[in-house]
Enzyme design. Structure first.
Site, PDB file in Angstrom:
ATOM      1  N   HIS A  53      85.864  65.067  62.013  1.00 10.54           N
ATOM      2  CA  HIS A  53      84.643  64.538  61.388  1.00 10.54           C
ATOM      3  C   HIS A  53      83.434  64.736  62.288  1.00 10.54           C
ATOM      4  CE1 HIS A  53      81.994  61.943  59.118  1.00 10.54           C
ATOM      5  NE2 HIS A  53      81.781  61.181  60.183  1.00 10.54           N
ATOM      6  N   SER A  54      82.323  65.184  61.706  1.00  7.39           N
ATOM      7  CA  SER A  54      81.034  65.265  62.390  1.00  7.39           C
ATOM      8  C   SER A  54      81.137  66.062  63.693  1.00  7.39           C
ATOM      9  CB  SER A  54      80.492  63.857  62.628  1.00  7.39           C
ATOM     10  OG  SER A  54      79.143  63.878  63.017  1.00  7.39           O
TER      11      SER A  54
END
Length: 352
Positions: free
Chosen positions: A228-229
Site C-alpha cells: 500500500h502507498s
C-alpha cells in the site's frame, strides 16, 4: 510662498503624529509583554488543572468495549463506536485514555494473528521491537541522558554573563515549546532522541532486511505481496536489489494506491515486463471496483479500488485482490497465461 506654506503645514502635522505614536505601544512591545506573561505561567500545572488521575483499565471489558461479529469496536452499553473526546476540555486526559485502549487493542490483534492465523511473532535483532513497523517511522525514541540534555547549554568558552543570559533565554523558549508540543502530542512527557534501527533505518532498508532474513529463507513456494502507498515504492526497490530472488519466490503483487515510479526508481526492462504479468495496482478512483484506469507508466495494470479515499483502497479491494492471487497461483501451477483482464491492459501499455 506656496512652497513655504506647505512646509509649515508638514512641520505642524509631524509633531502631532509623533505624539500620537508615542501614546500607542507598537507590536514589538506587545510581543515582549506576551512573552513575559507566558514565562510567568506554570504551563504544566495549568494543563493538569482539574484533570482526573491518569489511571485506566487494562482490559477491553474494563473500558466497556468489545468487538462485534464484523470486527468493529463498539461500546457494550450504547453500541456506539469509540469516542475520543470522552471528557470535554480534557485533551491530555482523553489522549492518555486513547493510548491505553490502543495498547490493549494492539495486544488483542497480535493474539488473533498468532492464535487464529497461526503467524509467528518475531523480534528484530537487539530487542528493538516486532517485525511489523510503521514504514514511515523505523526508529525508536529513547529518553535523553542528562549529559545530552545539558550539552547544548555547556559552552565554557563564552563569558559567564553571556552564558547565563543565553541559558535563561533557552529555558524560556524551551518552556513555551514544550507547552505547544504537549498540546499537540501530550504523550511526549520527556525529552527523547531518535535511534534508527540497525539495517532498518528506512522503509526500503526494512523491506530488504525482512526479505533477506525471513521471506527468502521461508519454505513457502508461493509468496504474495500487498503493498500500500509507499510500500509499493519499497517493494520496487526490493525488486531492483533482489530481482532474481523475487522472480523465483513471488507469485503475484497487489499494489493499493502505490506511489512507486519505474522511471524515477530506474527499474530495468526485465522488471517492468515481470510487473506487467504479475502485478496489479488498485488505485483510488470514483469508478466501480476493478474498472480499468489508464496510466502513462509502463509497469502494471491499474484498476479502480472502488473508493476515492486513499486509506480505504486496500480494504475496499480485498475481494478482488484475493481473487487475483488465486488466479495467479492457479496459472503458475498449470502454466497458463495470465487472465484476459491483465493481458488486455498489457496490450495497451505496449501500444503506448
Amino acid at each position: 510662498m506656496n512652497f513655504y506654506f506647505n512646509i509649515l503645514n508638514l512641520l505642524t502635522v509631524w509633531p502631532v503624529m509623533a505624539q500620537f505614536q508615542q501614546g500607542v505601544p507598537d507590536e514589538k512591545e506587545k510581543t515582549t509583554a506576551l512573552k513575559d506573561l507566558l514565562s510567568r505561567i506554570d504551563l504544566d500545572e495549568l494543563m493538569k488543572k482539574d484533570e482526573p488521575p491518569l489511571e485506566f483499565p487494562d482490559t477491553l471489558e474494563g473500558f466497556e468495549y468489545s468487538f462485534n461479529e464484523k470486527g468493529q469496536l463498539r461500546h457494550v452499553k450504547t453500541g456506539e463506536p469509540f469516542v475520543f473526546n470522552y471528557r470535554e476540555d480534557l485533551h491530555r486526559w482523553n489522549q492518555k485514555r486513547y493510548e491505553a485502549l490502543g495498547e490493549i487493542i494492539t495486544n488483542h490483534v497480535y493474539g488473533l494473528l498468532e492464535n487464529e492465523c497461526h503467524l509467528k511473532k518475531v523480534t528484530l535483532p537487539e530487542g528493538y521491537g516486532v517485525i511489523v513497523l510503521n514504514p514511515n517511522e523505523n526508529y525508536i525514541e529513547v529518553e535523553k541522558t542528562k549529559d545530552q540534555v545539558q550539552l547544548s547549554s555547556d559552552s565554557s568558552d563564552e563569558p559567564a554573563e553571556k552564558r547565563e543570559r543565553k541559558d535563561k533565554i533557552q529555558k524560556e523558549t524551551k518552556k513555551r515549546r514544550d507547552f505547544y508540543e504537549k498540546y499537540r502530542n501530550p504523550q511526549k512527557e520527556k525529552e527523547t532522541v531518535q535511534m534508527y534501527i540497525r539495517d532498518n533505518g528506512s522503509p526500503e532498508e526494512h523491506t530488504i532486511y525482512v526479505w533477506d532474513h525471513f521471506i527468502s529463507q521461508s519454505a513457502a513456494e508461493n509468496v504474495f505481496f500487498v503493498a500500500h502507498s509507499y510500500g509499493g515504492l519499497a517493494f520496487l526497490e526490493l525488486m531492483i536489489q533482489r530481482e532474481a530472488e523475487v522472480k523465483n519466490k513471488v507469485t503475484a503483487v497487489a499494489f493499493t494506491d502505490s506511489v512507486h515510479n519505474v522511471w524515477h526508481q530506474e527499474a530495468g526492462k526485465t522488471i517492468r515486463e515481470w510487473m506487467r504479468e504479475n502485478c496489479c495496482n488498485w488505485v483510488s478512483s470514483s469508478e466501480p471496483l476493478d474498472t480499468a484506469v489508464e496510466s502513462m507508466l509502463p509497469d502494471c495494470p491499474r484498476v479502480s479500488a472502488g473508493t476515492e479515499r486513499h486509506e480505504l483502497t486496500s480494504w475496499k479491494s480485498f475481494p478482488s485482490i484475493f481473487k487475483f492471487f488465486s488466479e495467479a497461483m492457479e496459472a503458475k501451477n498449470s502454466s497458463v497465461k495470465p487472465a484476459p483482464t491483465r493481458r488486455s491492459n498489457r496490450i495497451k501499455y505496449e501500444e503506448l
